[in-house]
Design a protein around this motif. Structure first.
Motif, PDB file in Angstrom:
ATOM      1  N   HIS A  75       2.454 -34.558  43.253  1.00 48.87           N
ATOM      2  CA  HIS A  75       2.330 -33.257  43.913  1.00 48.87           C
ATOM      3  C   HIS A  75       1.570 -32.237  43.043  1.00 48.87           C
ATOM      4  CE1 HIS A  75       4.946 -34.297  47.261  1.00 48.87           C
ATOM      5  NE2 HIS A  75       5.826 -34.784  46.406  1.00 48.87           N
ATOM      6  N   LEU A  76       1.204 -32.646  41.833  1.00 47.99           N
ATOM      7  CA  LEU A  76       0.555 -31.727  40.902  1.00 47.99           C
ATOM      8  C   LEU A  76      -0.931 -32.040  40.760  1.00 47.99           C
ATOM      9  CD1 LEU A  76       3.281 -31.743  38.100  1.00 47.99           C
ATOM     10  CD2 LEU A  76       2.913 -29.984  39.849  1.00 47.99           C
ATOM     11  N   ASN A  77      -1.669 -31.089  40.206  1.00 43.29           N
ATOM     12  CA  ASN A  77      -3.085 -31.284  39.889  1.00 43.29           C
ATOM     13  C   ASN A  77      -3.168 -32.111  38.610  1.00 43.29           C
ATOM     14  OD1 ASN A  77      -5.754 -31.131  39.061  1.00 43.29           O
ATOM     15  ND2 ASN A  77      -6.007 -29.007  39.698  1.00 43.29           N
ATOM     16  N   TYR A  78      -3.600 -33.346  38.741  1.00 46.01           N
ATOM     17  CA  TYR A  78      -3.629 -34.264  37.594  1.00 46.01           C
ATOM     18  C   TYR A  78      -4.460 -33.698  36.443  1.00 46.01           C
ATOM     19  CZ  TYR A  78      -4.542 -38.525  34.914  1.00 46.01           C
ATOM     20  OH  TYR A  78      -4.654 -39.464  33.913  1.00 46.01           O
ATOM     21  N   PRO A 116      16.387 -33.886  31.716  1.00 47.27           N
ATOM     22  CA  PRO A 116      15.315 -33.524  32.651  1.00 47.27           C
ATOM     23  C   PRO A 116      13.940 -33.835  32.061  1.00 47.27           C
ATOM     24  CG  PRO A 116      16.917 -31.744  32.450  1.00 47.27           C
ATOM     25  CD  PRO A 116      17.250 -32.734  31.384  1.00 47.27           C
ATOM     26  N   VAL A 117      13.041 -34.280  32.898  1.00 47.35           N
ATOM     27  CA  VAL A 117      11.671 -34.579  32.478  1.00 47.35           C
ATOM     28  C   VAL A 117      10.913 -33.266  32.284  1.00 47.35           C
ATOM     29  CG1 VAL A 117       9.505 -35.700  33.127  1.00 47.35           C
ATOM     30  CG2 VAL A 117      11.708 -36.769  33.712  1.00 47.35           C
ATOM     31  N   ILE A 118      10.209 -33.154  31.167  1.00 43.84           N
ATOM     32  CA  ILE A 118       9.412 -31.970  30.865  1.00 43.84           C
ATOM     33  C   ILE A 118       7.940 -32.359  30.916  1.00 43.84           C
ATOM     34  CG2 ILE A 118       8.808 -30.293  29.075  1.00 43.84           C
ATOM     35  CD1 ILE A 118      11.713 -30.312  28.206  1.00 43.84           C
ATOM     36  N   ILE A 119       7.141 -31.492  31.505  1.00 38.58           N
ATOM     37  CA  ILE A 119       5.731 -31.788  31.675  1.00 38.58           C
ATOM     38  C   ILE A 119       4.876 -30.669  31.068  1.00 38.58           C
ATOM     39  CG2 ILE A 119       5.650 -30.694  33.977  1.00 38.58           C
ATOM     40  CD1 ILE A 119       3.678 -32.998  34.756  1.00 38.58           C
ATOM     41  N   GLY A 120       3.834 -31.067  30.342  1.00 37.89           N
ATOM     42  CA  GLY A 120       2.850 -30.105  29.865  1.00 37.89           C
ATOM     43  C   GLY A 120       1.863 -29.860  30.991  1.00 37.89           C
ATOM     44  N   TYR A 121       1.856 -28.649  31.518  1.00 40.13           N
ATOM     45  CA  TYR A 121       1.051 -28.386  32.721  1.00 40.13           C
ATOM     46  C   TYR A 121       0.336 -27.044  32.593  1.00 40.13           C
ATOM     47  CZ  TYR A 121      -0.187 -28.426  37.694  1.00 40.13           C
ATOM     48  OH  TYR A 121      -0.877 -28.439  38.883  1.00 40.13           O
ATOM     49  N   ASN A 122      -0.962 -27.092  32.660  1.00 37.43           N
ATOM     50  CA  ASN A 122      -1.792 -25.884  32.587  1.00 37.43           C
ATOM     51  C   ASN A 122      -1.469 -25.052  31.344  1.00 37.43           C
ATOM     52  OD1 ASN A 122      -3.835 -24.218  33.509  1.00 37.43           O
ATOM     53  ND2 ASN A 122      -2.488 -22.987  34.791  1.00 37.43           N
ATOM     54  N   HIS A 138      -8.189 -36.555  29.257  1.00 35.17           N
ATOM     55  CA  HIS A 138      -9.028 -35.997  30.317  1.00 35.17           C
ATOM     56  C   HIS A 138     -10.490 -35.987  29.887  1.00 35.17           C
ATOM     57  CE1 HIS A 138      -5.722 -34.702  32.847  1.00 35.17           C
ATOM     58  NE2 HIS A 138      -5.132 -34.181  31.790  1.00 35.17           N
ATOM     59  N   ASP A 139     -11.351 -35.824  30.863  1.00 33.82           N
ATOM     60  CA  ASP A 139     -12.775 -35.681  30.618  1.00 33.82           C
ATOM     61  C   ASP A 139     -13.162 -34.276  31.067  1.00 33.82           C
ATOM     62  OD1 ASP A 139     -15.268 -36.380  29.814  1.00 33.82           O
ATOM     63  OD2 ASP A 139     -15.768 -37.584  31.562  1.00 33.82           O
ATOM     64  N   VAL A 192     -16.844 -25.253  32.423  1.00 36.37           N
ATOM     65  CA  VAL A 192     -16.352 -26.614  32.195  1.00 36.37           C
ATOM     66  C   VAL A 192     -15.886 -27.185  33.521  1.00 36.37           C
ATOM     67  CG1 VAL A 192     -15.663 -26.107  29.839  1.00 36.37           C
ATOM     68  CG2 VAL A 192     -13.998 -25.841  31.676  1.00 36.37           C
ATOM     69  N   SER A 193     -15.879 -28.497  33.592  1.00 33.44           N
ATOM     70  CA  SER A 193     -15.398 -29.149  34.808  1.00 33.44           C
ATOM     71  C   SER A 193     -14.619 -30.382  34.415  1.00 33.44           C
ATOM     72  CB  SER A 193     -16.586 -29.551  35.714  1.00 33.44           C
ATOM     73  OG  SER A 193     -17.455 -30.437  35.044  1.00 33.44           O
ATOM     74  N   PHE A 194     -13.604 -30.708  35.193  1.00 36.18           N
ATOM     75  CA  PHE A 194     -12.744 -31.846  34.911  1.00 36.18           C
ATOM     76  C   PHE A 194     -13.217 -33.063  35.711  1.00 36.18           C
ATOM     77  CE2 PHE A 194     -10.126 -28.216  33.926  1.00 36.18           C
ATOM     78  CZ  PHE A 194      -9.355 -28.625  32.866  1.00 36.18           C
ATOM     79  N   ASP A 195     -13.230 -34.200  35.040  1.00 34.78           N
ATOM     80  CA  ASP A 195     -13.468 -35.474  35.711  1.00 34.78           C
ATOM     81  C   ASP A 195     -12.287 -36.369  35.417  1.00 34.78           C
ATOM     82  OD1 ASP A 195     -15.940 -34.697  36.590  1.00 34.78           O
ATOM     83  OD2 ASP A 195     -17.010 -35.527  34.885  1.00 34.78           O
ATOM     84  N   GLU A 196     -11.772 -37.025  36.421  1.00 36.92           N
ATOM     85  CA  GLU A 196     -10.666 -37.954  36.181  1.00 36.92           C
ATOM     86  C   GLU A 196     -11.214 -39.242  35.570  1.00 36.92           C
ATOM     87  OE1 GLU A 196      -8.089 -38.643  39.445  1.00 36.92           O
ATOM     88  OE2 GLU A 196      -8.054 -36.550  40.061  1.00 36.92           O
TER      89      GLU A 196
END
Length: 300
Positions: A16-19, A32-38, A122-123, A296-300
């Motif tokens: 459900h998140l932006n990879y 609880p699971v912790i996520i590094g996000y943005n 990430h790229d 900058v731009s993200f590529d998966e």
């Protein structure tokens, strides 16, 4: 995404998140699971970011996650585990905490695993522009990028490899000791490094001595310099007239000055512009201000 080994509840929540904004996923048994996000740590909830204590995803048996990530062949990763982590498909690194079994003062194995830190590569095209424009547009200079872990050093190395190989047509050799820069699979697919040559899974000192003879690079790009052998490897390349662009977790500037680099670039924050120093650590450019508007731009 290369995260198929995650437990179903965690994988569903992550979907459900932006990879592109996920940097790491921390799994602690029974917690609880912790996520590094943005750029910030948050609890993972069933629908993405947790909205409260009631919807938080709980990590269960983390040893099963490790078994799944290694395809049931964890014994094939024992040598990597001695460093406290393994690298699996798509360059995903999994840090491991548990009971460290030592022999002669060195880690020999890890058992009774209690925590995993899944770091997501990430790229990010353009993230190395500051260094490329200020230091590498008119020539080559040995440069060390340094910061504490998790601020994008390896991502920046990928972008620099593309710039030097495609834009400047240098012979670029990527020395990828842990298969994290290129993240190649068995078919040679991985991150786009331009027209660079890649040597994987070999210690830096042995690889550099062999690669200089075999591949005749103009510049060697490698990551995570630490210890006497890594410094010897860089010095050998420097003595042969080969430039090196590398990264390190070392932040002690007195120790960095002893390394054979002409320039240093310090990253102080995620998304921050690097502060660039000369050999004597006189700042010559960059203010490391957070700048989300950089091109900058993200590529998966």
């Amino acid at each position: 995404m290369g995260l198929s080994f995650l437990p179903t509840a965690v994988a569903t929540a992550v979907s459900h998140l932006n990879y592109n904004l996920i940097s790491e996923i921390r799994l602690r048994r029974g917690q609880p699971v912790i996520i590094g996000y943005n750029g910030a740590y948050r609890y993972l909830g069933a629908g993405g970011i947790s909205s409260g204590a009631n919807d938080r995803v709980i990590a269960e048996d983390v040893s099963q996650v490790l078994n799944s990530a290694t395809g049931g062949c964890i014994y094939g990763y024992l040598e990597q585990m001695k460093s406290g982590f393994i690298t699996v498909g798509h360059g995903v690194r999994i840090g491991i905490a548990g009971e460290y079994v030592t022999e002669n003062g060195a880690v020999n194995a890890i058992k009774n695993v209690t925590s995993l830190n899944v770091r997501i590569p990430h790229d990010v095209r353009g993230c190395g522009r500051e260094i490329c424009e200020k230091l590498l547009s008119g020539g080559l200079f040995s440069t060390l990028i340094f910061s504490k872990p998790g601020l994008g050093k390896t991502t920046m190395l990928r972008d620099i490899a593309r710039f030097l190989s495609d834009n400047r047509k240098y012979n670029v050799l990527v020395l990828d000791e842990r298969n994290e820069i290129a993240a190649m699979d068995g078919f040679g697919d991985g991150f786009d490094l331009g027209a660079a040559d890649v040597i994987r899974c070999f210690n830096k000192l042995g690889a550099i001595v062999s690669a200089i003879r075999a591949m005749k690079p103009d510049v060697i790009i490698t990551d995570e310099l630490y210890g006497a052998d890594d410094v010897k490897a860089v010095q050998y390349a420097y003595d042969c007239g080969i430039k090196v662009i590398a990264s390190s977790h070392v932040t002690d500037k007195d120790k960095l000055k002893e390394m054979p680099f002409e320039y240093f670039a310090e990253i102080k924050s995620l998304y921050g512009q690097p502060v660039i120093y000369d050999k004597n650590f006189n700042a010559i450019g960059g203010n490391c201000a957070d700048n989300f508007n950089r091109r900058v731009s993200f590529d998966e």
